[in-house]
Design an enzyme around this catalytic site. Structure first.
Site, PDB file in Angstrom:
ATOM      1  CG  ASP A   1      42.026  37.172  59.107  1.00  0.00           C
ATOM      2  OD1 ASP A   1      41.054  37.358  59.860  1.00  0.00           O
ATOM      3  OD2 ASP A   1      42.091  37.657  57.966  1.00  0.00           O
TER       4      ASP A   1
ATOM      5  CD  GLU B   1      47.143  41.511  51.734  1.00  0.00           C
ATOM      6  OE1 GLU B   1      46.277  41.564  50.827  1.00  0.00           O
ATOM      7  OE2 GLU B   1      47.254  42.375  52.626  1.00  0.00           O
TER       8      GLU B   1
HETATM    9  N1  LIG Z   1      41.216  40.140  56.844  1.00  0.00           N
HETATM   10  C1  LIG Z   1      40.013  40.858  56.551  1.00  0.00           C
HETATM   11  C2  LIG Z   1      39.273  40.131  55.459  1.00  0.00           C
HETATM   12  O1  LIG Z   1      38.851  38.870  55.950  1.00  0.00           O
HETATM   13  C3  LIG Z   1      38.075  40.956  54.997  1.00  0.00           C
HETATM   14  O2  LIG Z   1      37.390  40.259  53.995  1.00  0.00           O
HETATM   15  C4  LIG Z   1      38.554  42.279  54.451  1.00  0.00           C
HETATM   16  C5  LIG Z   1      37.445  43.138  53.863  1.00  0.00           C
HETATM   17  O3  LIG Z   1      36.969  44.066  54.807  1.00  0.00           O
HETATM   18  P1  LIG Z   1      35.703  44.952  54.609  1.00  0.00           P
HETATM   19  O4  LIG Z   1      34.533  44.059  54.736  1.00  0.00           O
HETATM   20  O5  LIG Z   1      35.774  45.949  55.725  1.00  0.00           O
HETATM   21  O6  LIG Z   1      35.777  45.575  53.249  1.00  0.00           O
HETATM   22  O7  LIG Z   1      39.159  42.944  55.542  1.00  0.00           O
HETATM   23  C6  LIG Z   1      40.275  42.312  56.160  1.00  0.00           C
HETATM   24  O8  LIG Z   1      41.336  42.417  55.288  1.00  0.00           O
END
Ligand SMILES: N[C@@H]1[C@@H](O)[C@H](O)[C@@H](COP(=O)(O)O)O[C@@H]1O
Length: 259
Positions: free
Chosen positions: A66, A141
């Site tokens: 993304d 989401e």
């Molecule tokens: N788009 C990304 C996701 O792909 C990721 O899994 C999520 C979790 O992030 P973190 O690993 O910092 O908790 O963050 C963002 O939202």
């Protein structure tokens, strides 16, 4: 689903690094799907260390999940920048083989182009996923269609607020992103989810043991034939069948060691 519970976040990240390195050793021309987020940072550090020890990315193709709409690759919060800083610049991968959806231009066109590129070079052999606290994968989401393709998605209010700390005072925080769709993600041959820490425990439970529902997009992974969920003890805390997964994994890893 194979659920692998390891003591610490570092153990979980090391396990995932090994899975990716194993995939590349088995097929140096692999197509990897990669993810961003804090959870992935030790995985990329591990891959860079493996590269320094001889693991090559020269023939690998990478598709990231993304990108924020409105952020170009030079923006420090763009996922394109994240991937360059944390992996691409440190390994021998060809720049032309690294794909991140474009955050610039018309999102619908960027999404279409991305789907076409995946169709041309895919399928993804191994897709790495993080997990949002609300159960999102990529930027799908809660409420996202489980049959969705790559498209522009509105970020949830909580996600926008959680991201605010990364942006300067007065700077606009992106409200939408171009993300691989849920059906796009599920076309990968195999999927590895990495989630660590107590903050992820309830999303992990919903993903692994909850009903398959758009309210927890990650729950669709229950329908995929080759998914490995790698979590630490804290992220596993709410699982009803935790002891069963631990036993199953003991048996499976003993078999793997013999094979
Ligand atoms: N788009 C990304 C996701 O792909 C990721 O899994 C999520 C979790 O992030 P973190 O690993 O910092 O908790 O963050 C963002 O939202």
């Amino acid at each position: 689903m194979r659920v692998v519970i390891l003591p610490t976040p570092a153990d979980a990240a090391r396990h995932v690094t090994e899975l990716i390195a194993g995939q590349l050793r088995e097929n140096p021309r692999s197509v990897l799907g990669l993810a961003t987020g804090g959870t992935m940072e030790p995985v990329y550090e591990g891959l860079i260390a493996r590269h320094r020890a001889g693991l090559s990315f020269a023939e690998v193709t990478i598709f990231n999940l993304d990108e924020y709409v409105g952020l170009g690759p030079e923006h420090p919060q763009s996922y394109s920048h994240y991937m360059r800083e944390r992996l691409f610049a440190h390994v021998d991968i060809a720049e032309a083989s690294c794909f991140v959806p474009s955050g610039r231009g018309v999102p619908a066109a960027a999404a279409r182009a991305y789907e076409a590129e995946i169709a041309r070079r895919g399928p993804v052999d191994l897709q790495l996923l993080g997990l949002g606290e609300n159960g999102h994968i990529g930027f799908n989401e809660p409420g996202s269609s489980l049959g969705s393709r790559t498209r522009e998605k509105l970020l949830s209010h909580d996600t926008v607020e959680a991201n605010r700390r990364f942006f300067g005072p007065g700077e606009a925080v992106p409200e939408t992103a171009v993300t691989m769709g849920i059906a796009t993600i599920c076309e990968a041959r195999s999927i590895v989810v990495l989630a660590t820490g107590a903050r992820k425990a309830s999303a992990v439970r919903a993903m692994v043991e909850g009903p398959v529902t758009a309210m927890c997009p990650a729950s669709i992974l229950q329908m995929h034939p080759r998914v490995r969920v790698v979590i630490d003890a804290e992220a596993a805390a709410d699982l009803a069948l935790r002891d069963h997964y631990l036993r199953a994994e003991q048996i499976q890893s003993a078999r793997d060691a013999k094979a």
